[in-house]
Write a protein that holds these residues in place. Structure first.
Motif, PDB file in Angstrom:
ATOM      1  N   GLU A   1       0.849  -1.205  -0.080  1.00 21.20           N
ATOM      2  CA  GLU A   1      -0.084  -0.090  -0.100  1.00 21.20           C
ATOM      3  C   GLU A   1       0.819   1.265   0.119  1.00 21.20           C
ATOM      4  OE1 GLU A   1      -0.108  -2.304   2.337  1.00 21.20           O
ATOM      5  OE2 GLU A   1      -0.191  -1.704   4.363  1.00 21.20           O
TER       6      GLU A   1
ATOM      7  N   LYS B   1     -10.913 -10.805  -1.004  1.00 21.15           N
ATOM      8  CA  LYS B   1     -10.028  -9.554  -0.607  1.00 21.15           C
ATOM      9  C   LYS B   1     -11.099  -8.562  -0.385  1.00 21.15           C
ATOM     10  CE  LYS B   1      -6.360 -10.468  -4.134  1.00 21.15           C
ATOM     11  NZ  LYS B   1      -5.730 -10.011  -5.294  1.00 21.15           N
ATOM     12  N   PHE B   2     -12.102  -8.345  -0.992  1.00 20.65           N
ATOM     13  CA  PHE B   2     -13.139  -7.347  -0.269  1.00 20.65           C
ATOM     14  C   PHE B   2     -13.611  -7.479   1.122  1.00 20.65           C
ATOM     15  CE2 PHE B   2     -17.484  -5.708  -0.448  1.00 20.65           C
ATOM     16  CZ  PHE B   2     -17.255  -4.403  -0.565  1.00 20.65           C
ATOM     17  N   GLU B   3     -13.652  -8.954   1.394  1.00 25.41           N
ATOM     18  CA  GLU B   3     -14.220  -9.159   2.550  1.00 25.41           C
ATOM     19  C   GLU B   3     -13.002  -9.176   3.803  1.00 25.41           C
ATOM     20  OE1 GLU B   3     -15.848 -13.022   2.480  1.00 25.41           O
ATOM     21  OE2 GLU B   3     -17.590 -12.453   0.973  1.00 25.41           O
ATOM     22  N   GLY B   4     -11.974  -8.748   3.475  1.00 25.07           N
ATOM     23  CA  GLY B   4     -10.827  -8.533   4.208  1.00 25.07           C
ATOM     24  C   GLY B   4     -10.104 -10.022   4.693  1.00 25.07           C
ATOM     25  N   ILE B   5     -10.384 -10.864   3.824  1.00 25.64           N
ATOM     26  CA  ILE B   5      -9.819 -12.216   4.275  1.00 25.64           C
ATOM     27  C   ILE B   5      -8.155 -12.211   3.761  1.00 25.64           C
ATOM     28  CG2 ILE B   5      -9.692 -14.585   3.666  1.00 25.64           C
ATOM     29  CD1 ILE B   5     -12.933 -14.253   3.613  1.00 25.64           C
ATOM     30  N   SER B   6      -7.381 -12.727   4.502  1.00 26.87           N
ATOM     31  CA  SER B   6      -6.082 -12.719   4.078  1.00 26.87           C
ATOM     32  C   SER B   6      -5.593 -14.269   3.842  1.00 26.87           C
ATOM     33  CB  SER B   6      -5.052 -12.105   5.195  1.00 26.87           C
ATOM     34  OG  SER B   6      -4.957 -13.065   6.227  1.00 26.87           O
TER      35      SER B   6
ATOM     36  N   GLU C   1      -4.781 -16.382   6.692  1.00 29.36           N
ATOM     37  CA  GLU C   1      -6.205 -16.745   7.282  1.00 29.36           C
ATOM     38  C   GLU C   1      -6.614 -18.022   6.666  1.00 29.36           C
ATOM     39  OE1 GLU C   1      -8.331 -12.856   9.308  1.00 29.36           O
ATOM     40  OE2 GLU C   1      -8.440 -13.307   7.210  1.00 29.36           O
TER      41      GLU C   1
END
Length: 318
Positions: free
Chosen positions: A153, A292-297, A300
């Motif tokens: 980022e 990715k949109f749900e914030g899952i890495s 995880e």
């Protein structure tokens, strides 16, 4: 997981590194896993947490030649691998090696350079050689790359291509020190930098012997099946667009052999696989955009897969 007795030689190397690195024993340990397994490491973290100090300390501890490459947007592939220059006195081209010609290479801020220059490392990391003007030049052995990168980022960075990421045995983060550790950093900063006082624990011949011994660490067929089951589930997971390749299975097995050796075992156990999977596999998978949109890495996802795969229960000794 329960820690066993550590290999005496490895313990000395880690103690040597800890003279300059405070509170990062797990990072030093994993770096040794990659070095002993013949792999490479990608460290992703913010500037100033000691990434460069870590790799310098490792090089000094094994008496290896150390080269640092500062990646910048204008760096060319020949700046990394070397270049052939015409010598008019001898009327022939002569090869001038680049900084890649060393034992331990720090590829600093690798994602600040273009993908073309990033790819200049590919052949060296995979084949331990570089080809320039049609001539193949063998790299020194052992050959170990520790690349650092700033988080994606940050402005002015280029994401590493998947082919490049797959060449790294492990990807990890160092993280910030806690308050007590940072106080000790300040105390040491008042004195002469301790990196200059480090002494080699073993030489390169000794390191090569260790690398050969690791190949004899026993991996039972049930452990191999456990590895394959974990990797195979990355290919059908609902959050994964592209799963890990067979190179991921090989990487996890080799890392587990090195980890078992560090803890003075001549066999791999399921705990080794469970611990290392989150360092070996996440950078080898591509998540779906919805995940990715749900914030899952990716970490995880791998952790969930490892938790679901049945663990072999028998004892894994020869």
């Amino acid at each position: 997981m329960v820690k066993e007795q550590i290999n005496p030689t490895i313990d000395k190397i880690l103690a040597n590194i800890e003279k300059v690195m405070i509170g990062k024993r797990d990072v030093a340990e994993l770096s040794l896993v990659a070095l002993l397994a013949g792999g490479h490491v990608l460290l992703e973290d913010v500037p100033g947490v000691g990434k460069t100090m870590m790799v310098r300390a490792l090089a000094k501890s094994v008496n290896a030649s150390f080269r640092r490459i500062q990646f910048t947007p204008d760096l060319l592939p020949s700046d990394v691998t070397g270049v052939s220059i015409y010598n008019p006195s001898e009327m022939e081209f002569q090869f001038r090696p680049g900084p890649l010609m060393g034992n331990i290479i720090l590829a600093d801020e690798i994602n600040r350079t273009s993908p073309k220059t990033q790819s200049a490392l590919l052949e060296g990391m995979e084949e331990a050689s570089v080809t320039i003007d049609g001539v193949t030049h063998k790299l020194q052995k052992p050959f170990f790359v520790m690349a650092t990168q700033n988080p994606i980022e940050y402005e002015g960075t280029y994401p590493l291509p998947e082919a490049q990421l797959d060449r790294f045995l492990l990807k990890m983060k160092m993280g910030y020190p806690d308050l007590h550790e940072e106080m000790e950093v300040l105390n040491r900063a008042q004195r002469i930098p301790p990196i200059e006082d480090l002494y080699p624990v073993i030489d390169l011949d000794g390191l090569r012997i260790l690398q050969e011994e690791i190949k004899d660490v026993y991996v039972d067929d049930t452990i191999k099946r456990y590895i394959v089951d974990i990797v195979n589930r990355t290919r059908g997971h609902e959050s994964v667009y592209l799963g890990a390749s067979p190179r991921g299975s090989i990487a996890l097995m080799k890392a587990a052999q090195a980890y078992a050796f560090i803890y003075d075992r001549d066999y791999v156990v399921p705990d080794d696989i469970q611990y290392l999977a989150t360092f070996v596999l996440p950078h080898r998978i591509i998540l779906k955009s919805e995940a990715k949109f749900e914030g899952i890495s990716a970490e995880e996802v791998i952790s969930r897969i490892v938790a679901r795969v049945p663990v072999p229960v028998q004892r894994f000794v020869k």
